[in-house]
Write a protein that holds these residues in place. Structure first.
Motif, short mmCIF file in Angstrom:
data_model
loop_
_atom_site.label_atom_id
_atom_site.label_comp_id
_atom_site.label_asym_id
_atom_site.label_seq_id
_atom_site.Cartn_x
_atom_site.Cartn_y
_atom_site.Cartn_z
N HIS A 173 18.33 11.53 5.92
CA HIS A 173 18.78 12.84 5.44
C HIS A 173 17.60 13.59 4.83
CE1 HIS A 173 22.95 11.72 6.04
NE2 HIS A 173 22.64 10.54 5.53
N ASP A 174 17.77 14.89 4.64
CA ASP A 174 16.69 15.63 3.98
C ASP A 174 17.04 15.88 2.52
OD1 ASP A 174 18.53 17.63 4.23
OD2 ASP A 174 17.16 19.10 5.11
N THR A 175 17.88 15.00 2.00
CA THR A 175 18.22 15.05 0.57
C THR A 175 17.74 13.74 -0.08
OG1 THR A 175 20.37 14.16 1.17
CG2 THR A 175 20.23 16.54 0.81
N GLY A 176 17.68 13.76 -1.39
CA GLY A 176 17.24 12.54 -2.07
C GLY A 176 17.39 12.65 -3.57
N ALA A 199 0.83 -1.20 0.00
CA ALA A 199 0.00 0.00 0.00
C ALA A 199 0.87 1.26 0.00
CB ALA A 199 -0.94 0.00 1.21
N HIS A 200 2.15 1.09 0.29
CA HIS A 200 3.06 2.26 0.30
C HIS A 200 3.62 2.43 -1.11
CE1 HIS A 200 2.88 2.43 4.70
NE2 HIS A 200 2.84 1.11 4.62
N TRP A 201 2.86 3.13 -1.94
CA TRP A 201 3.19 3.14 -3.36
C TRP A 201 4.49 3.85 -3.69
CZ3 TRP A 201 3.27 7.56 -6.53
CH2 TRP A 201 2.79 8.73 -5.92
N THR A 202 4.96 4.71 -2.80
CA THR A 202 6.25 5.37 -3.07
C THR A 202 7.42 4.54 -2.53
OG1 THR A 202 6.12 6.66 -1.01
CG2 THR A 202 5.21 7.67 -3.00
N ASN A 203 7.13 3.34 -2.09
CA ASN A 203 8.18 2.44 -1.59
C ASN A 203 8.38 1.26 -2.53
OD1 ASN A 203 8.01 2.58 2.08
ND2 ASN A 203 8.25 4.19 0.57
N ARG A 204 8.08 1.45 -3.82
CA ARG A 204 8.27 0.31 -4.70
C ARG A 204 8.60 0.80 -6.11
NH1 ARG A 204 2.96 -0.33 -7.24
NH2 ARG A 204 1.67 0.18 -5.49
N ASP A 205 9.08 -0.13 -6.92
CA ASP A 205 9.46 0.27 -8.26
C ASP A 205 8.22 0.42 -9.13
OD1 ASP A 205 10.74 0.83 -10.54
OD2 ASP A 205 12.13 -0.85 -10.45
N LEU A 206 8.02 1.63 -9.64
CA LEU A 206 6.82 1.89 -10.44
C LEU A 206 6.99 1.42 -11.89
CD1 LEU A 206 6.05 5.46 -9.05
CD2 LEU A 206 4.91 3.33 -8.44
N VAL A 207 8.17 0.92 -12.23
CA VAL A 207 8.44 0.55 -13.62
C VAL A 207 7.70 -0.71 -14.03
CG1 VAL A 207 10.25 -0.30 -15.17
CG2 VAL A 207 10.69 1.63 -13.68
N TYR A 208 7.52 -1.61 -13.08
CA TYR A 208 7.03 -2.94 -13.44
C TYR A 208 5.95 -3.40 -12.46
CZ TYR A 208 7.04 -7.90 -14.54
OH TYR A 208 6.66 -9.17 -14.89
N PRO A 209 4.79 -3.83 -12.99
CA PRO A 209 3.69 -4.25 -12.10
C PRO A 209 3.85 -5.69 -11.64
CG PRO A 209 2.94 -4.32 -14.36
CD PRO A 209 4.39 -3.88 -14.41
N ARG A 210 4.65 -5.87 -10.61
CA ARG A 210 4.93 -7.20 -10.09
C ARG A 210 3.64 -7.93 -9.69
NH1 ARG A 210 9.78 -9.87 -10.13
NH2 ARG A 210 10.84 -7.98 -9.42
N TYR A 211 2.69 -7.14 -9.15
CA TYR A 211 1.43 -7.72 -8.69
C TYR A 211 0.65 -8.31 -9.86
CZ TYR A 211 0.64 -2.90 -10.06
OH TYR A 211 0.68 -1.72 -10.76
N GLU A 252 13.35 9.55 -3.66
CA GLU A 252 13.98 8.51 -2.83
C GLU A 252 14.85 9.22 -1.81
OE1 GLU A 252 15.90 5.46 -5.22
OE2 GLU A 252 14.39 5.73 -6.79
N ILE A 253 14.54 9.02 -0.54
CA ILE A 253 15.19 9.78 0.53
C ILE A 253 16.53 9.10 0.92
CG2 ILE A 253 14.94 10.60 2.91
CD1 ILE A 253 13.07 12.00 0.95
N ASP A 254 17.58 9.89 1.01
CA ASP A 254 18.90 9.35 1.37
C ASP A 254 18.84 8.75 2.78
OD1 ASP A 254 19.83 10.21 -1.03
OD2 ASP A 254 20.79 12.04 -0.25
N GLY A 255 19.31 7.53 2.87
CA GLY A 255 19.29 6.84 4.16
C GLY A 255 18.23 5.77 4.21
N ALA A 256 17.21 5.89 3.35
CA ALA A 256 16.20 4.83 3.24
C ALA A 256 16.69 3.79 2.24
CB ALA A 256 14.85 5.41 2.80
N SER A 257 16.07 2.62 2.21
CA SER A 257 16.46 1.58 1.25
C SER A 257 16.19 2.06 -0.17
CB SER A 257 15.66 0.31 1.53
OG SER A 257 15.99 -0.18 2.81
N PRO A 258 16.90 1.48 -1.15
CA PRO A 258 16.69 1.90 -2.54
C PRO A 258 15.21 1.81 -2.93
CG PRO A 258 18.55 0.40 -2.39
CD PRO A 258 17.92 0.45 -1.03
N LEU A 259 14.77 2.77 -3.74
CA LEU A 259 13.39 2.85 -4.24
C LEU A 259 12.38 3.25 -3.16
CD1 LEU A 259 13.25 -0.22 -6.65
CD2 LEU A 259 13.30 2.19 -7.31
N HIS A 260 12.85 3.55 -1.95
CA HIS A 260 11.92 3.96 -0.91
C HIS A 260 11.88 5.49 -0.85
CE1 HIS A 260 11.87 -0.18 0.04
NE2 HIS A 260 11.02 -0.01 1.02
N GLY A 261 10.73 6.03 -1.21
CA GLY A 261 10.63 7.48 -1.29
C GLY A 261 9.34 8.00 -0.70
#
Lengths: 388, 171, 154
Positions: B87-90, A247-259, B117-126
């Motif tokens: 961080h407050d950069t990304g 549900a955290h859509w900004t925490n995933r790759d938007l390039v590919y619809p894995r679901y 994507e916020i620096d310090g978070a895992s990749p693709l996490h924004g």
């Protein structure tokens, strides 16, 4: 687990229009009655009803599943509404399928309805609440943002041009010109028309988007022993799948619809399909925006990642191509009354596989098709495979 | 069967039909007003923003740092172990140039929403936020950006305590 | 295992709204039903012969057999009280100065929910005849409020 074979034996739909005079329940009734007549059944033959309809706020009716029930033929019958956002239209036949496959019911009505024109003056307001109320809505978002952001990431990652994507809109709207229920069919639309249309939220332009619409669709599902008595041309539900991403859509790759991939793999496994590109003859991926059709074709394993535009360039996706995509005209052409639009794709496969699609008929007696919808917060994939 | 059906049901109306009173209709509004509890993780996220810090949370089992923070890891379903100041950069993951508002008013200067994507978070996490102080034509995916905060006195514990993000280097 | 806790300085709540505004058409049957109220001061229902059922308000279809209902019938302006309630509080929870009586008035095989007027609480009984009091013709908009209330008949 043994599951019974389930067939689609009838289908009906209303025109998809910008503003319908009919109330939501009247739209449901018109589609339902037509579906019953198409297989010469009456309401007495129906054992249960499944209703698919998206947010209550579109129709402006709270608990609209209950409100719609009489129009869907649910009077004093087992009835349930399912709702997975835009994915609802292809989920509700899955719900109907397990009603029958499980052995609980032999004949089930599946109905989907949306009346988006009730949301007035601004249908977009209904979508604002998909954004998180505390961490996103204070930024003043609108629905286009989320599509534009995904589209830009998809285009940029693979180096896909706006022109590549515009071809999708053109082909679907041209296909829709042959659909008697279509809202935006246009046999003469060109790529230039799409590229010259108003920029709403770069990279999204007006003709990249499907229209807000009103409409309803209904189908009848039956267990094998009943279906074989009622029709010479049952269309079998061969596989179903559904899947939800974070549900955290900004925490995933938007390039590919894995679901979508996971939902498709579930359906392919059930249908015994090993090579989707060869074994699927018609694809009806969900196309509320033109790039979404490409995105979903990749998720459905019908194109390599970043390669879906090629299907439109080389003619594979054309109505007379090797794997026609959205011969109905899709949401871009026929219209997008959310849940009804998904079920329209199921009805289209039913008509195409029976050879009853009239001017839209795909040549070569297609044997198998796939329909897919997508929704919730860019996160749900629903897939149905049908064959004869 | 359906190929023989000539007329499908449905009665299309035009705006004119409403304006000229050809059909009856009425208006209503839901008037839904809410007060949402901020909860444990988002409450703390907002308290962090008030202090000028973007907070994430970490699952050491999955070695994942997510933003905004949450109390449970949806991968392994174990509780998250700790809050992590980021961080407050990304980096711009994706963006749009939006020329319309939600009620379809046209904008001459586009709003620029982006996933950062916020620096310090895992990749693709924004997180989603807005970009400003940048030429719309020069925004690109991969661009490095930094938060522009409201002053400490003006911050209330809201996502808008970050006014917007701007490029780290001038473009 | 320790669980994450809320920062004691967290704002406790965030406020917002659902900006849902709607425009409803009355539909195929609703158009006829409300036109009859507005133009003729009549309450009409629709009758399904097969199921011997009169729908009030009028419906375009019969929910029992899904047939189109094409017999439109004037059910008169007098119905029977099926049940009622007395409201002492408004939407906002505030005490009403004048309590309101809301009733379900049977008409045909259905009926309407409406307010009662020109009536004392101690006169009310189940099955009592109630008559619709309409706004004057020129003031009617095509709305359920074109009926001001129901009052004891006769």
């Amino acid at each position: 687990m043994t599951m019974r074979k389930v067939a689609v034996i009838g289908a009906g739909m209303t025109k998809f229009v910008r503003r319908a005079q009919e109330t939501p329940k009247e739209l449901s009734w018109l589609a339902t009655r037509m579906a019953l007549e198409s297989c010469e059944l009456t309401l007495d033959d129906i054992e249960a009803v499944c209703m698919g309809t998206a947010p209550d706020s579109f129709d402006g009716i709270h608990m609209k599943g209950e409100y719609l029930s009489d129009g869907a033929g649910a009077w004093r019958k087992p009835y349930m509404r399912s709702y997975v956002g835009g994915g609802t239209g292809v989920f509700v036949p899955i719900q109907g399928w397990y009603h029958v496959a499980s052995g609980m019911f032999d004949v089930v009505l599946v109905v989907a309805e949306e009346k988006m024109s009730n949301f007035y003056p601004h249908a977009q307001a209904a979508f604002l609440t998909i954004f998180d109320h505390t961490t996103e809505r204070p930024l003043g978002p609108n629905l286009l943002w989320i599509f534009a952001l995904e589209m830009n990431r998809y285009m940029t990652t693979y180096g896909i041009s706006k022109e590549d994507i515009a071809r999708v809109s053109v082909q679907h709207k041209r296909n829709a010109a042959n659909h008697p229920c279509a809202l935006l069919g246009d046999p003469d639309i060109t790529v230039e028309d799409v590229l010259n249309s108003e920029v709403l939220a770069y990279p999204v332009q007006r003709y990249d988007v499907s229209p807000v619409s009103d409409g309803a669709v209904a189908i009848v599902l039956a267990a094998e022993h009943v279906a074989k008595r009622l029709t010479d041309k049952p269309v079998w539900v061969e596989g179903v799948g559904w899947n939800l991403d974070t549900a955290h859509w900004t925490n995933r790759d938007l390039v590919y619809p894995r679901y979508v991939e996971y939902a498709a793999r579930m359906a392919y496994d059930m249908a015994g399909i090993k090579e989707p590109k060869k074994e699927i003859h018609i694809a009806e991926p969900y196309d509320p925006f033109d790039y979404k059709a490409l995105h979903h074709l990749e998720g459905l394993q019908l194109a390599e990642r970043g390669q879906a535009p090629q299907l439109y360039i080389d003619g594979t996706a054309a109505r007379d191509g090797n794997m026609p995509v959205c011969p109905s005209g899709g949401l871009l052409g026929v219209g997008n009354p959310i849940a009804a639009a998904g079920l329209m794709k199921i009805a289209e496969l039913f008509w195409q596989l029976r050879g009853e699609a009239g001017d839209r008929q795909v040549p070569g007696q297609p044997r198998r098709g796939i329909a897919q919808a997508w929704g919730d917060l860019m996160q749900v994939g629903t897939v149905v495979i049908m064959g004869r | 069967m359906t190929e023989n059906i000539r007329s499908f049901p449905g009665t299309p109306l035009s705006e004119q039909d409403f304006e000229e009173g050809k059909i009856l209709f009425n208006y209503d509004e839901l008037n839904g007003k809410f007060s949402w509890d901020t909860g444990i993780a988002i409450g703390s996220y907002l308290a962090g923003l008030k202090n000028g810090v973007i907070l994430g949370s970490r699952c050491s089992t999955c070695r994942k740092t997510v933003v905004p923070p949450r109390t449970v890891c949806e991968w392994c379903f174990r509780p998250m172990q700790e809050y992590v100041p980021l961080h407050d950069t990304g980096t711009v993951n994706t963006f749009s140039l939006c020329y319309v508002t939600w009620d379809m008013k046209r904008l001459t200067d586009p709003q620029i929403p982006a996933v950062i994507e916020i620096d310090g978070a895992s990749p693709l996490h924004g997180i989603m936020h807005l970009l400003k102080e940048v030429d719309p034509q020069k925004v690109h995916i991969g661009m490095r950006v930094k938060a522009v905060w409201k002053s400490a006195e003006e911050r209330t514990g809201a996502i808008t305590d970050i006014q917007y993000f701007k490029p780290v280097k001038e473009v | 295992m320790t669980l994450l806790e809320r920062d004691p300085k967290s704002p406790l709540t965030w406020s917002g709204n659902l900006p849902v505004t709607s425009r409803y058409t009355f539909g195929l049957a609703g158009e006829k039903f409300f036109r009859a109220i507005k133009d003729e001061g009549k309450i009409i229902g629709s009758y399904c012969k097969k199921c011997d059922h009169t729908y009030v308000p009028a419906s375009q279809f019969c929910e029992k057999c899904l047939a189109e209902v094409s017999d439109w019938v004037d059910v008169g302006t007098i119905g029977e009280l099926h049940t009622f309630t007395v409201l002492y509080e408004g939407y906002d929870g505030a005490r009403l100065v004048q309590p309101e009586i809301v009733a379900f008035i049977s008409l045909g095989d259905g009926g309407l929910i409406h307010r009662l007027g020109e009536i004392n609480l101690d006169e009310i009984y189940f099955g009592m005849p109630l008559e619709a009091v309409f706004l004057p013709e020129g003031q009617r908009q095509g709305s359920i409020l074109d009926i001001r209330y129901f009052k004891p008949a006769g």
